[in-house]
Design an enzyme around this catalytic site. Structure first.
Site, mmCIF file in Angstrom:
data_model
loop_
_atom_site.group_PDB
_atom_site.id
_atom_site.type_symbol
_atom_site.label_atom_id
_atom_site.label_comp_id
_atom_site.label_asym_id
_atom_site.label_seq_id
_atom_site.Cartn_x
_atom_site.Cartn_y
_atom_site.Cartn_z
ATOM 1 N N LYS A 1 -47.092 17.814 102.658
ATOM 2 C CA LYS A 1 -45.920 18.504 102.105
ATOM 3 C C LYS A 1 -45.507 19.612 103.070
ATOM 4 O O LYS A 1 -46.306 20.486 103.406
ATOM 5 C CB LYS A 1 -46.287 19.073 100.737
HETATM 6 C C1 E4P Z 1 -42.659 20.735 93.799
HETATM 7 O O1 E4P Z 1 -43.361 19.938 94.354
HETATM 8 C C2 E4P Z 1 -43.085 22.057 93.346
HETATM 9 O O2 E4P Z 1 -44.498 22.054 93.283
HETATM 10 C C3 E4P Z 1 -42.633 22.396 91.947
HETATM 11 O O3 E4P Z 1 -41.970 21.345 91.324
HETATM 12 C C4 E4P Z 1 -42.024 23.731 91.793
HETATM 13 O O4 E4P Z 1 -41.741 23.919 90.434
HETATM 14 P P1 E4P Z 1 -41.460 25.346 89.796
HETATM 15 O O5 E4P Z 1 -40.063 25.734 90.135
HETATM 16 O O6 E4P Z 1 -41.633 25.122 88.325
HETATM 17 O O7 E4P Z 1 -42.462 26.306 90.385
#
Ligand code: E4P
Length: 218
Positions: free
Chosen positions: A87
């Protein structure tokens, strides 16, 4: 449509896996910290544990912000398990790293995407997944679902292979609307996934069926 769970909590991952509908997991440094998982060694072990619970892709985020650091970290992460998806943040360095990993056939997830332009670049770089954060856009009075629609249109115009992973999903209607638009994957908390199960008519209908069955036993 694939369902990923957005957590580093092993119990919740197991619970979603036990439902039989889980296709993968996404994590980020904040989610790791929330579970008290800190330090390279513990984080690495945690990714390995997650991979033993689910069969699908598990996104593991790099911490480095420079190209060389991202490559070094991403290669170590990718070597942990074939399920690992590196990622990378949507930055200039992250984009170059995405291209690098794509040329090595290592799966990538470009994260922190908030515009169609960013999604277009991620696809051009050969990302496996692009993660537009719909909940965070909603938080600032911008319709996150519109972004999913626009990315879907552009990707289908050019047959890009990058999968749209709708991230920062907060509730059931995000999931339902992403399904209507045709997002390839959603990632959200267990509460949003389990929320899809609930309907008061199911509960009252079942209660009545059981009541009538028990009457017959008298
Ligand atoms: C994506 O991979 C992120 O981990 C995540 O969806 C972020 O979500 P949030 O805005 O609820 O922190």
């Amino acid at each position: 449509m694939k369902f990923f769970i957005d957590t580093a909590n092993l119990n919740q991952i197991q619970e979603a896996q036990d439902l039989g509908i889980l296709d993968g997991v996404t994590t980020n440094p904040s989610l790791m910290a929330k579970e008290g998982i800190t330090g390279k060694h513990n984080i690495t072990n945690h990714y390995k544990l997650i991979c033993t619970i689910v069969n699908g892709d598990v996104s593991a985020e790099v911490i480095s912000t420079d190209f060389n650091g991202m490559i070094e970290e991403g290669e170590v992460l990718a070597a942990l398990n074939p399920q690992i998806v590196v990622k990378l943040p949507m930055t200039k360095e992250g984009l170059k790293a995405t291209k690098y990993f794509s040329s090595k056939k290592i799966k990538t997830n470009v994260t922190l995407v908030f515009s169609v332009g960013q999604a277009l670049l991620a696809a051009k770089a050969g990302a496996t997944y692009v993660s537009p954060f719909i909940g965070r856009l909603d938080d600032i009075s911008t319709d996150g679902l519109n972004l999913i629609k626009a990315i879907k249109l552009i990707y289908s115009n050019y047959n890009f292979e990058t999968k749209i992973l709708a991230a920062s999903v907060r509730h059931t209607m995000h999931i339902v609307n992403c399904a209507k638009i045709g997002a390839d994957v959603i990632t959200g908390p267990l509460s949003a996934i389990e929320g899809l199960l609930k309907h008061p008519l199911t509960d009252s209908g079942l209660a009545k069926f059981l009541e009538d069955y028990n009457k017959g036993k008298l």
